[in-house]
Design an enzyme around this catalytic site. Structure first.
Site, mmCIF file in Angstrom:
data_model
loop_
_atom_site.group_PDB
_atom_site.id
_atom_site.type_symbol
_atom_site.label_atom_id
_atom_site.label_comp_id
_atom_site.label_asym_id
_atom_site.label_seq_id
_atom_site.Cartn_x
_atom_site.Cartn_y
_atom_site.Cartn_z
ATOM 1 C CB CYS A 137 35.708 38.328 36.422
ATOM 2 S SG CYS A 137 35.151 39.170 35.025
ATOM 3 C CE LYS B 202 33.296 45.101 34.492
ATOM 4 N NZ LYS B 202 34.678 44.191 34.477
ATOM 5 C CE LYS C 123 33.808 48.486 31.800
ATOM 6 N NZ LYS C 123 34.866 47.475 31.987
#
Length: 323
Positions: free
Chosen positions: A129, A195, A248
C-alpha cells in the site's frame, strides 16, 4: 409479573413489532463497491466474489443504471489497471481507469455519489500500500506524497468523496491539506481508520489483483487483538480532518463499531468485507442458511452503530427493503 409480560405483549402483533422496532436498515445506508477495469464490453464475474464483477467503463454505466432503479445512490469505486509499477503511477494518471470512470459517470448521472478508494496496492507491482524502500519496508512519509497525488487526481475527475485505505500514519492530514490547496475544500474524507490486518480480505485481493508479492501488511494494518489502538487511530484521523471514520471488517468487529459510536461524535462507516460476503453467500447457496441471514447480518452492523455500510449485498438488500 406485569413488567415481565409487557415486552411479550408488544411482540405478539406484527404491526406493533414494526412500530417499536429500534433499528431500521434503509437503502440510503448502503454503499455498493464496484471494480472497474481497462477495456470495453467487459462484465466478468469475479470467481471468489460470486455475484460481483469486473466492469469496463461502458459496462459499469449499465450496472449503475440497474442499481439506480433499486434506489442505491452511493458507490465505492476501485480501479484495477493493466499496467503496474513500483510507484503506482496508474493510480494518479489523468487517464487512469478510475479517472476515466469518474468522468464518464459524472457526465451521465447527477444523482450518483461516487466515493473513490485511495490506496496504492492495486497499482504497485509489489502489491503493498505504499512505496517500498531499499530495505523492503514501506516508506511511510514518501508514500503520503503519492497518496495525495491519487486523491487530487480523483477530485479533478469528479470524485464526491475520497476514502484513503492505506493505513499510513498521517495520511488524512496530508491529503486534507493537499485537497484544500487545490481548491477541493468541500470534498470530504472517509478514512479507513480502524482497518485490521484480517484474514477476511482474500476474495477482494483477487478482485483488485492486489495481494502483496512478498511479506504481509501487518506493519501498517491493525492487530485484530487490539481495541484501544482502534480508538487511538480514530482519534488521530479525526484530529487530522476526517469527516467519516471507518471500521473494517465489520461483522467480526462489531464491538469496535459500538465503541466508536459510544465514545465519539462522528459518522461511522463499516465495511462488510469480501470474506464476510463470500461465507454468507456460499452458506445461502448451499442451503445451510436462509436468505434472511443477509438482512439480519447487515442489520447487526447498523445496530452496532454504523451510519453507513459498504456491502457487496447492496443490491439484494435494496430489493428486500423495497418489498
Amino acid at each position: 409479573m406485569e413488567l415481565i409480560n409487557r415486552p411479550r405483549r408488544l411482540r405478539k402483533n406484527s404491526m406493533i413489532r414494526d412500530m417499536v422496532r429500534e433499528t431500521r436498515l434503509n437503502i440510503e445506508d448502503l454503499i455498493y463497491p464496484l471494480f472497474v477495469v481497462e477495456g470495453k464490453g467487459i462484465k466478468k464475474e469475479i470467481p471468489s466474489l460470486k455475484g460481483n464483477y469486473h466492469f469496463s467503463v461502458d459496462m459499469l454505466i449499465e450496472e449503475i443504471k440497474e442499481i439506480r432503479e433499486l434506489g442505491i445512490k452511493s458507490i465505492l469505486l476501485f480501479g484495477v489497471p493493466n499496467n503496474k509499477d513500483k510507484f503506482g503511477s496508474e493510480g494518479y494518471s489523468k487517464d487512469g481507469v478510475v479517472q476515466r470512470a469518474l468522468r464518464t459517470i459524472k457526465s451521465k448521472f447527477n444523482d450518483i455519489y461516487v466515493i473513490t478508494d485511495v490506496c496504492m496496492c492495486q497499482y504497485t507491482d509489489h502489491g503493498h500500500c505504499g512505496i517500498i524502500n531499499d530495505t523492503g519496508y514501506v516508506e511511510n512519509d514518501l508514500t503520503l506524497e503519492y497518496l495525495a497525488k491519487i486523491a487530487i487526481s480523483h477530485a479533478n475527475a469528479g470524485a464526491d468523496m475520497i476514502s484513503p485505505s492505506d493505513m499510513m500514519d498521517g495520511r488524512v492530514g496530508y491529503i486534507r491539506k493537499a485537497l484544500d490547496r487545490e481548491g477541493y475544500t468541500d470534498v470530504p474524507i472517509m478514512s479507513y481508520s480502524a482497518k485490521y490486518s484480517s484474514s477476511f480480505y482474500g476474495p477482494f485481493r483477487d478482485a483488485a489483483n492486489s495481494a502483496p508479492s512478498f511479506g504481509d501488511r501487518k506493519t501498517y494494518q491493525m492487530d485484530s487483538a487490539n481495541s484501544d489502538e482502534a480508538m487511538r487511530e480514530v482519534d488521530l484521523d479525526i484530529q487530522e480532518g476526517a469527516d467519516i471514520v471507518m471500521v473494517k471488517p465489520a461483522l467480526s468487529y462489531l464491538d469496535i463499531i459500538r465503541r466508536v459510536k459510544d465514545n465519539r461524535n462522528i459518522p461511522i462507516a463499516a465495511y462488510s468485507v469480501s470474506g464476510e460476503y463470500s461465507m454468507i453467500k456460499m452458506a445461502v447457496e448451499n442451503g445451510l442458511l436462509s436468505e434472511d441471514v443477509i438482512y439480519e447480518s447487515t442489520l447487526s452492523i447498523k445496530r452496532a452503530g454504523a451510519n453507513m455500510i459498504i456491502t457487496y449485498f447492496a443490491k439484494e438488500l435494496a430489493a428486500k427493503i423495497k418489498e
